[in-house]
Design an enzyme around this catalytic site. Structure first.
Site, mmCIF file in Angstrom:
data_model
loop_
_atom_site.group_PDB
_atom_site.id
_atom_site.type_symbol
_atom_site.label_atom_id
_atom_site.label_comp_id
_atom_site.label_asym_id
_atom_site.label_seq_id
_atom_site.Cartn_x
_atom_site.Cartn_y
_atom_site.Cartn_z
ATOM 1 N N ASP A 242 0.827 -1.212 0.000
ATOM 2 C CA ASP A 242 0.000 0.000 0.000
ATOM 3 C C ASP A 242 0.864 1.266 0.000
ATOM 4 O OD1 ASP A 242 -1.308 -2.294 1.072
ATOM 5 O OD2 ASP A 242 -2.918 -1.040 1.829
ATOM 6 N N HIS A 244 -1.070 4.486 -0.529
ATOM 7 C CA HIS A 244 -2.100 5.338 0.081
ATOM 8 C C HIS A 244 -1.792 6.839 -0.032
ATOM 9 C CE1 HIS A 244 -5.190 2.751 1.538
ATOM 10 N NE2 HIS A 244 -4.353 1.965 2.196
ATOM 11 N N ASP A 271 -4.005 -0.319 -3.479
ATOM 12 C CA ASP A 271 -4.162 0.801 -2.546
ATOM 13 C C ASP A 271 -3.147 1.903 -2.830
ATOM 14 O OD1 ASP A 271 -6.202 -0.647 -1.469
ATOM 15 O OD2 ASP A 271 -5.473 -0.591 0.591
ATOM 16 N N ASP A 274 -6.182 7.233 -1.654
ATOM 17 C CA ASP A 274 -6.948 7.423 -0.428
ATOM 18 C C ASP A 274 -6.044 7.665 0.778
ATOM 19 O OD1 ASP A 274 -9.488 7.326 -1.502
ATOM 20 O OD2 ASP A 274 -9.773 5.195 -1.123
ATOM 21 N N ARG A 275 -6.621 8.328 1.769
ATOM 22 C CA ARG A 275 -5.996 8.668 3.046
ATOM 23 C C ARG A 275 -4.914 9.727 2.879
ATOM 24 N NH1 ARG A 275 -8.171 5.443 6.952
ATOM 25 N NH2 ARG A 275 -8.867 3.366 6.367
ATOM 26 N N ASN A 303 -8.324 -2.974 -2.282
ATOM 27 C CA ASN A 303 -9.700 -2.694 -1.877
ATOM 28 C C ASN A 303 -10.035 -1.205 -1.938
ATOM 29 O OD1 ASN A 303 -7.890 -2.571 0.512
ATOM 30 N ND2 ASN A 303 -9.751 -1.976 1.595
ATOM 31 N N HIS A 304 -9.003 -0.336 -2.000
ATOM 32 C CA HIS A 304 -9.263 1.100 -2.111
ATOM 33 C C HIS A 304 -9.330 1.583 -3.564
ATOM 34 C CE1 HIS A 304 -9.393 2.977 1.923
ATOM 35 N NE2 HIS A 304 -8.898 1.808 2.268
ATOM 36 N N HIS A 352 -3.872 -8.669 -3.117
ATOM 37 C CA HIS A 352 -3.880 -7.554 -2.177
ATOM 38 C C HIS A 352 -4.275 -7.969 -0.763
ATOM 39 C CE1 HIS A 352 -4.099 -3.494 -0.676
ATOM 40 N NE2 HIS A 352 -5.282 -3.782 -0.155
ATOM 41 N N ARG A 400 -12.749 -6.649 9.634
ATOM 42 C CA ARG A 400 -13.070 -5.474 8.811
ATOM 43 C C ARG A 400 -14.542 -5.420 8.413
ATOM 44 N NH1 ARG A 400 -8.109 -3.542 6.508
ATOM 45 N NH2 ARG A 400 -6.391 -5.009 6.777
ATOM 46 N N HIS A 427 -2.287 -4.757 2.430
ATOM 47 C CA HIS A 427 -3.581 -4.568 3.089
ATOM 48 C C HIS A 427 -3.521 -4.267 4.587
ATOM 49 C CE1 HIS A 427 -7.904 -4.827 3.067
ATOM 50 N NE2 HIS A 427 -8.002 -5.996 3.659
#
Length: 491
Positions: A242, A244, A271, A274-275, A303-304, A352, A400, A427
């Site tokens: 990730d 991110h 990923d 995001d964030r 997943n993002h 992932h 989750r 992840h």
């Protein structure tokens, strides 16, 4: 006489119970303060461990609510929801538990349930500005979803590509950034200019950004769901987890490990966005390298890379702020075509999230997944993107709320069935940036150090060579970045 003795004995037992209970509460309170301190220091794993110890001694609503908050910070939304509900079992009037439950519902996309809890909170605390803001955000989400359902049409007629007119986009004379070549292609010269340009917080021209995204879409459409990779002998191959939206840490990976090339192969395992508040810089850089080295640079879906996550955790807001809403629609379409898995030299599977709720899943089954859609809540695709390993055998419900947790026996059976050596996944935040679980057969690599500017973790990447698939890890600390806090663009 007998009644007097029984009464005295009962009173003595009650007194002893109260004294024991008081002592237990004092002990739990001491541990709670230690947990609170760990939480303040962003050591959420330690906080969870300490809250758990305190709960075992003397459970109450506050402890469950606090642990729920720590789970939320770790992204373990299902666990957070369970604890918030448990807190309310102990005290139905504890307002913070309603707030935690609402936050967990929001993160799990259960907006109507979240809205009910937020309504309860703002009625009880009408002067709480934060709760009011969250309520309004949740209300907007519910309204938006209802609108989208009411206006839903066949996706096949909605391609964002048809709405883009590149010929109407002109390059202004005062634009001082990188240019694609005369054929509109990415070159080494373009990349050598792009990286420092973005590093200086400048925006790639809209026309070039659209061209890169459209060309990436065309390329990804030609790829299977599971991509087979052959790494030649002596050639280095690097797997990153990730990112991110942490662009400056992405640049640091290239500084430490070398730029991508036909001799220096990379796989980024989902990923990308995001964030972090530099997601557009990350994804345009990764897409550009994919175009420059289509057979030596690989991208997987996380997943993002999904519309719901992007709407909640910042990418949608960032694209709209730096470019256009139309471009976000295009990104959503491109993300649907990202491969879900890569198999390296027929020995390493890279995905992932993790493995599946049933045995007997083969690589052929993965290859047959219809990936061109938003991630479903269940089935092979959802589990592949969302699942996590657990230390004990068997399978468990996901912390989750999506996917599952799988044990070393599940990993062993999957590897044996598919004649693989080990799996690599991402992840999950790991303190050193990586982890080797399940007898070193399930490897996690996470490449976003000081995650969200709050965690204390390092980032890492993994390297192998074509003739030696023994994983070697490089951990690194976060590097400074411009003063833009994480989640700046998040809803």
């Amino acid at each position: 006489m007998t009644n007097t003795i029984e009464r005295d004995l009962t009173q003595k037992l009650e007194k002893n119970h109260l004294e024991a209970s008081s002592t237990e509460k004092e002990a739990a309170d001491i541990i709670k303060e230690q947990a609170n301190e760990a939480f303040k220091n962003s050591d959420y794993g330690k906080a969870i461990e300490l809250y758990t110890k305190a709960i075992q001694i003397h459970p109450d609503a506050i402890l469950y609510s606090n642990r729920s908050f720590a789970y939320l910070r770790r992204g373990w939304y299902d666990y957070a929801l369970i604890d918030a509900k448990k807190a309310l079992e102990y005290d139905l009037n504890y307002i913070k538990a309603y707030y935690r439950r609402a936050s967990a519902y929001m993160a799990l996309g259960k907006y109507n349930s979240a809205l009910c809890d937020y309504e309860y909170v703002i009625k009880a605390c009408p002067n709480d500005k934060d709760a009011t803001t969250k309520y309004e955000e949740c209300k907007k989400a519910v309204t938006r979803i209802d609108f989208e359902k009411a206006n839903a049409v066949d996706e096949s007629t909605e391609s964002a590509v048809n709405q883009i007119d590149l010929s109407s986009m002109t390059i202004e004379p005062d634009y001082d950034g990188p240019h694609l070549n005369v054929n509109g292609h990415v070159t080494k010269e373009f990349m050598s200019t792009l990286l420092p340009y973005l590093e200086n917080q400048k925006i790639l021209h809209k026309k070039y950004a659209y061209q890169i995204i459209l060309q990436t879409l065309s390329l990804l459409k030609s790829l299977p769901t599971l991509v087979e990779i052959t790494v030649p002998n002596k050639h280095k191959f690097t797997i990153c987890g990730d990112i991110h939206g942490q662009y400056y840490d992405l640049l640091n990976i290239f500084k430490l490990n070398g730029l991508p090339s036909e001799e220096n192969l990379y796989l980024f395992n989902g990923d990308f966005v995001d964030r972090g508040s530099f997601s557009i810089e990350c994804v345009l850089t990764l897409f550009s390298f994919k175009l420059l080295y289509p057979n030596h640079f690989f991208l997987a879906r996380g997943n993002h890379e999904s519309m719901t996550m992007n709407q909640m955790y910042g990418f949608e807001g960032e694209v709209k702020a730096k470019y256009t809403a139309q471009m976000f629609q295009l990104f959503t379409e491109v993300f649907n075509y990202l491969p879900l898995a890569h198999c390296i030299n027929k020995k390493i599977l890279v995905i992932h999230g993790g493995l599946f709720s049933k045995d007997n899943v083969t690589l052929k089954d993965i290859c047959a997944i219809d990936r061109v859609r938003q991630s479903p809540d269940e089935g092979l695709m959802g589990e592949l993107l969302w699942s996590d390993p657990q230390p004990h055998n068997g399978r468990s419900k996901s912390k989750r709320g999506l996917g599952i947790q799988f044990g070393p026996d599940v990993t062993e059976r999957f590897l044996k069935l598919n004649n693989l050596e080990y799996i690599v996944r991402s992840h999950e935040v790991k303190q050193q940036g990586y982890d080797m679980a399940h007898n070193k057969k399930c490897i996690t690599v996470f490449s976003a150090p000081r995650y969200c500017d709050t965690m204390t973790n390092k980032g890492a990447f993994l390297t192998i060579t074509g003739d030696d698939i023994t994983p070697k890890f490089t951990s690194y600390a976060a590097v400074p970045h411009p003063a833009a806090r994480p989640m700046t663009y998040a809803n």
